[in-house]
Design a protein around this motif. Sequence first.
Motif, PDB file in Angstrom:
ATOM      1  N   VAL A   4       0.835  -1.205   0.000  1.00 18.78           N
ATOM      2  CA  VAL A   4       0.000   0.000   0.000  1.00 18.78           C
ATOM      3  C   VAL A   4       0.869   1.255   0.000  1.00 18.78           C
ATOM      4  CG1 VAL A   4      -1.715   1.319   1.304  1.00 18.78           C
ATOM      5  CG2 VAL A   4      -1.912  -1.173   1.138  1.00 18.78           C
ATOM      6  N   PHE A   5       1.943   1.208   0.766  1.00 18.44           N
ATOM      7  CA  PHE A   5       2.838   2.363   0.824  1.00 18.44           C
ATOM      8  C   PHE A   5       3.414   2.674  -0.551  1.00 18.44           C
ATOM      9  CE2 PHE A   5       7.000   4.306   1.383  1.00 18.44           C
ATOM     10  CZ  PHE A   5       6.722   5.323   2.289  1.00 18.44           C
ATOM     11  N   LEU A   6       3.875   1.639  -1.253  1.00 15.97           N
ATOM     12  CA  LEU A   6       4.472   1.858  -2.568  1.00 15.97           C
ATOM     13  C   LEU A   6       3.435   2.272  -3.596  1.00 15.97           C
ATOM     14  CD1 LEU A   6       7.070  -1.034  -2.702  1.00 15.97           C
ATOM     15  CD2 LEU A   6       7.504   1.405  -2.430  1.00 15.97           C
ATOM     16  N   GLN A   7       2.241   1.692  -3.508  1.00 13.53           N
ATOM     17  CA  GLN A   7       1.194   2.066  -4.450  1.00 13.53           C
ATOM     18  C   GLN A   7       0.839   3.541  -4.310  1.00 13.53           C
ATOM     19  OE1 GLN A   7      -1.987  -0.712  -3.715  1.00 13.53           O
ATOM     20  NE2 GLN A   7      -0.681  -2.466  -4.184  1.00 13.53           N
ATOM     21  N   ARG A   8       0.863   4.035  -3.094  1.00 13.91           N
ATOM     22  CA  ARG A   8       0.541   5.443  -2.882  1.00 13.91           C
ATOM     23  C   ARG A   8       1.708   6.345  -3.235  1.00 13.91           C
ATOM     24  NH1 ARG A   8      -3.725   6.314   1.938  1.00 13.91           N
ATOM     25  NH2 ARG A   8      -5.000   4.471   1.588  1.00 13.91           N
ATOM     26  N   GLY A   9       2.899   5.817  -3.160  1.00 20.29           N
ATOM     27  CA  GLY A   9       4.070   6.626  -3.482  1.00 20.29           C
ATOM     28  C   GLY A   9       4.352   6.703  -4.963  1.00 20.29           C
ATOM     29  N   ALA A  10       3.926   5.675  -5.729  1.00 24.17           N
ATOM     30  CA  ALA A  10       4.114   5.701  -7.183  1.00 24.17           C
ATOM     31  C   ALA A  10       3.135   6.689  -7.805  1.00 24.17           C
ATOM     32  CB  ALA A  10       3.912   4.301  -7.766  1.00 24.17           C
ATOM     33  N   ARG A  11       3.596   7.406  -8.814  1.00 22.56           N
ATOM     34  CA  ARG A  11       2.772   8.408  -9.479  1.00 22.56           C
ATOM     35  C   ARG A  11       2.259   7.864 -10.811  1.00 22.56           C
ATOM     36  NH1 ARG A  11       1.916  10.238  -4.892  1.00 22.56           N
ATOM     37  NH2 ARG A  11       3.025  12.082  -4.144  1.00 22.56           N
ATOM     38  N   SER A  12       0.978   8.073 -11.085  1.00 19.38           N
ATOM     39  CA  SER A  12       0.358   7.553 -12.300  1.00 19.38           C
ATOM     40  C   SER A  12       0.615   8.464 -13.491  1.00 19.38           C
ATOM     41  CB  SER A  12      -1.153   7.408 -12.103  1.00 19.38           C
ATOM     42  OG  SER A  12      -1.445   6.345 -11.233  1.00 19.38           O
ATOM     43  N   VAL A  13       1.063   7.864 -14.571  1.00 19.72           N
ATOM     44  CA  VAL A  13       1.131   8.547 -15.858  1.00 19.72           C
ATOM     45  C   VAL A  13      -0.084   8.155 -16.688  1.00 19.72           C
ATOM     46  CG1 VAL A  13       2.477   8.849 -17.966  1.00 19.72           C
ATOM     47  CG2 VAL A  13       3.640   8.608 -15.764  1.00 19.72           C
ATOM     48  N   SER A  14      -0.492   6.887 -16.575  1.00 18.49           N
ATOM     49  CA  SER A  14      -1.712   6.379 -17.199  1.00 18.49           C
ATOM     50  C   SER A  14      -2.162   5.188 -16.368  1.00 18.49           C
ATOM     51  CB  SER A  14      -1.455   5.977 -18.656  1.00 18.49           C
ATOM     52  OG  SER A  14      -0.548   4.885 -18.715  1.00 18.49           O
ATOM     53  N   ASP A  15      -3.239   4.527 -16.799  1.00 19.83           N
ATOM     54  CA  ASP A  15      -3.772   3.428 -15.993  1.00 19.83           C
ATOM     55  C   ASP A  15      -2.846   2.228 -15.941  1.00 19.83           C
ATOM     56  OD1 ASP A  15      -4.225   2.867 -18.683  1.00 19.83           O
ATOM     57  OD2 ASP A  15      -5.985   1.639 -18.257  1.00 19.83           O
ATOM     58  N   ARG A  16      -1.896   2.114 -16.870  1.00 19.91           N
ATOM     59  CA  ARG A  16      -0.969   0.977 -16.866  1.00 19.91           C
ATOM     60  C   ARG A  16       0.497   1.401 -16.711  1.00 19.91           C
ATOM     61  NH1 ARG A  16      -3.486  -4.282 -18.641  1.00 19.91           N
ATOM     62  NH2 ARG A  16      -5.678  -3.798 -18.320  1.00 19.91           N
TER      63      ARG A  16
END
Length: 412
Positions: A226-238
């Motif tokens: 969860v920590f990493l998912q929130r820390g990664a920034r989305s450029v697109s859905d994939r």
Amino acid sequence: MTVIPNLAAMAPSPEHDAGRSDRSRFRAFVRDKATEAILRDALGDLMPDETAIRRADLVATRQALQRDLAPNVLILDVSGEDHPLRVLDDLAQFVEPGVRVLVIGDTQDMEFYRQAIRSLGVLEYLAKPLNRETVARHFRPVIIGRDPADLQIRTGRIITVTGVRGGVGATTMAINLASHLGEATRRHTLLLDADLHGGTSALMLSVETADALRTALEYPDRVDEVFLQRGARSVSDRLQVLCAEEALDRPSMIRPESAAELLDLLRKHYHFIIVDVPRFITPFNRVFLDAAHQRVLVMDGSLGSIRDTLRFLAMPAGAAQSRPPIVVLNHEGYTGMLPRKQVIAALGQTPEVVVPHAPKSLIRAATIGKPATRGRGPLRNAMVSLAQEITVAVSTHHEPKGRSVIARLLGR
């Protein structure tokens, strides 16, 4: 005392959060009415909704997997297919790493079963004709999370991109390769910028940096998915980006082994982790290079670049690598660079990918913060070639001859 950043302070964008945390319990795509009826009878109380089990041919299944959010457990019916392994291989590109896959078919051959279970990452295979008891006994435990602890879940591939010298365009290659894999081939892809102080991935993609990468490396025991998912920034859905922009006077407290722990965590959630690795061979950078399933070396046509490419090619391969590094000759045709024929003669090999010098399109892409591969042109064509090279490279990883199709199933 060092303070760990609050997770709430790194809340993801709505599109990113929706793409990670709300997966349904299971989805099933079956070929006939009888199979649908048996699954509804055996698994009906576990269904998140009435559409969890649907009848669909290969085309409809592919479209649904490409369009819809991946479930925790995916049931695929490949009965009636002449080449069921090829069908699974085709569908695998739309299946997110971490998804448990169960397969139904009409092949009774024991060798097919062994390949599906031992080589392809499928957790269970049932041959028709089915009955309620068989489905309940073998599929229900997986759906409710009680599958045997020793079953291995497929994990993603690590691709490192390194410029043999400064200014050859390695970050541009890494960004556009990740963009192509994530947006054109629809693979779940993470771009990890390993230069914590001077990386430019965030700047070139117009995304904000966060403390997540540094924290994950300095305190790996306190980091979860969860920590990493929130820390990664989305450029697109994939496509997500994990990067930092640390103060230049901030000392690094990173242990090299933390990078390996981070990669293990990330591989559970992405088909590909593209790591932009600085050319300096530090213990930290060496962890990424040694963990890579495939190394990509970016060079230009200068003498210094040729010399350093040869030095990188001479480095020992990591345990996961099954072929030599892929060489990308960038900025071909730029004034002052050696022609391709002389580069080939000096290297003793032909670069797998050649990218013509196209400064206008790259400058414009960097200015607006968008990958250049979203348009048409030589860079996009080069990324298609590079992606094909990578697919071939990872498909033969530690597999006997004749199993390239099988090896690619579900990222194995």
